[in-house]
Design a protein around this motif. Structure first.
Motif, PDB file in Angstrom:
ATOM      1  N   ASP A  16     -20.905  60.061  24.326  1.00 13.96           N
ATOM      2  CA  ASP A  16     -19.514  58.839  23.313  1.00 13.96           C
ATOM      3  C   ASP A  16     -19.790  57.716  23.391  1.00 13.96           C
ATOM      4  N   SER A  75     -17.372  56.491  21.254  1.00  8.79           N
ATOM      5  CA  SER A  75     -15.484  55.909  21.595  1.00  8.79           C
ATOM      6  C   SER A  75     -15.457  55.510  22.851  1.00  8.79           C
ATOM      7  N   ALA A  92     -16.486  60.686  14.221  1.00  7.56           N
ATOM      8  CA  ALA A  92     -15.902  59.809  15.405  1.00  7.56           C
ATOM      9  C   ALA A  92     -16.567  58.497  14.495  1.00  7.56           C
TER      10      ALA A  92
END
Length: 428
Positions: free
Chosen positions: A160, A162, A189
């Motif tokens: 991920d 983020s 994202a």
């Protein structure tokens, strides 16, 4: 690599051959047909980009040929190596992406977006190399890393992006590339490019960013620390669903290495596709600004529908990447541009996603994006692996917004969503 404007074909600079109307023995009909007179290069600058379809180029001497092949002098010999129309397209993308870059920017064009990604990764990865890539990621990119490059000793972790702590935790001594997508496919994202730049620098790795979904109209990753930026030019740059191509831009020394891989692997872009892609760049800001505005209205309207479970679009304040997007993405009179892709997830899981997609009438069920038509894809129906869609709901439908009126698109999807009320609340 910057190259001089090509001169006219060599035959146009030579004296007429015997049989061409001057004195001397007449040539045979086949020779005359092959050696037709060539027009001289025009003195005036063309407004439209010329299309140089020639696969090979003639020289006055073997020495001239050797000098161009060895790159001792600028020129063209064989279009698998370089072609002036293709070079013009790559240079144009470099100019757009590098408008405010901290250093010079060069470009190389490829036969497709995946060819550009493949050529870039092959250039800087080898046996034992490691890549940190986002999860989820474009399905074809996942397949390349997991199924192809892995056979040659390249490993990859999909994390991920983020969460920069997870990215740092995935770094190894062998990490050569931190790979990102400005706007991830299909979750939208938003990559923290500045944060990823710091992670890559600490690791001594390159930051390579696929910015297809953003385009230079929304974000230019080179301004935020990316070393190389990749586009599937098939999408927004072409803009009309009639050509295929890819392009890589970045520091000239890195792009020169990518060029050599392109030559060695034979993934050259055709001059006709280069012409269409270069032409598309002239209207890119107009098209992308309109698409972004429509996507914002579309996402906000449908997020309120009772049969919608969630809407992924960074323009919505509820999107986890909204704040990052506001810092990274360009603004105009219409406000911040958040891209033109919206992923909509209805209640009801896989069956609801299929039903929603199949009931659409204005949006086309089709792959790709960036053209004049809005396209919808039920993601789980076409995914080649569960890993590529990690964390994506089975009902999710990706809408690539085109140039239709927002009201018509909203009405089309609303009708399809209203019909879902007769479906049982299936598992998600």
């Amino acid at each position: 690599m910057r190259r001089a404007r090509p001169e006219g074909p060599a035959d146009a600079r030579r004296e007429p051959q015997p049989g061409s109307g001057r004195s001397g023995p007449a040539l045979g009909e086949n020779t005359r047909a092959v050696h037709l007179p060539q027009p001289p290069p025009p003195r005036q600058e063309p407004i439209g980009l010329p299309v140089w379809r020639s696969a090979s180029w003639a020289f006055d001497s073997s020495g001239d040929h050797a000098d161009v092949i060895a790159e001792h002098r600028p020129g063209y010999a064989y279009s698998r190596i370089d072609n002036p129309t293709v070079d013009a397209f790559a240079a144009a993308v470099a100019a757009l992406e590098g408008a405010a870059a901290p250093e010079d920017v060069a470009g190389q064009a490829f036969s497709s977006g995946m060819a550009a990604i493949t050529g870039t990764l092959l250039t800087f990865l080898g046996n034992g190399s490691h890549v940190v890539a986002p999860a989820p990621v474009n399905g074809a990119t996942y397949q390349l890393l997991a199924n192809v490059l892995s056979r040659f000793g390249v490993s990859a972790d999909f994390v991920d992006h983020s969460d920069l702590r997870r990215v740092r935790a995935a770094i190894r001594p062998t990490t050569k590339i931190v790979y990102a997508e400005t706007l991830a496919n299909p979750t939208l994202a938003v990559a923290d490019i500045r944060g990823l730049y710091q992670v890559a620098r600490e690791a001594g790795a390159l930051l390579v960013v696929d910015s297809t979904f953003a385009t230079p109209v929304v974000c230019r990753p080179l301004e935020h620390g990316a070393d190389l930026v990749i586009h599937s030019a098939t999408k927004y740059m072409g803009g009309h669903d009639d050509c295929v191509g890819g392009v890589v831009v970045g520091r000239p020394d890195l792009v020169a290495k990518v060029r050599q891989t392109r030559i060695d692997t034979g993934s050259a872009l055709s001059p006709d596709d280069a012409y269409l892609l270069r032409r598309g760049l002239e209207t890119l800001p107009l098209r992308v600004r309109r698409m972004c505005s429509t996507a914002m209205v579309f996402a906000a309207a449908l997020a309120r529908h009772p049969h919608v479970r969630r809407v992924d679009y960074p323009g919505l304040p509820t999107h986890p990447g909204h704040r990052t997007a506001r810092h990274l993405f360009d603004s105009g009179p219409e406000g911040t541009r958040f891209g033109a892709v919206v992923t909509l997830t209805p209640h009801g899981g896989f069956e609801a996603g299929v039903a929603l997609t199949d009931r659409l009438r204005t949006a086309a069920i089709a792959p790709s994006m960036g053209g004049t038509h809005t396209k919808a894809v039920h993601l789980a129906s076409v995914a080649r692996s569960d890993e590529a869609l990690s964390g994506v709901d089975a009902g999710a439908v990706r809408f690539a917004i085109g140039l239709e009126d927002a009201e018509d698109l909203i009405a089309d999807v609303t009708r399809a969503l209203d019909a879902l009320g007769s479906l049982p609340r299936a598992r998600t």
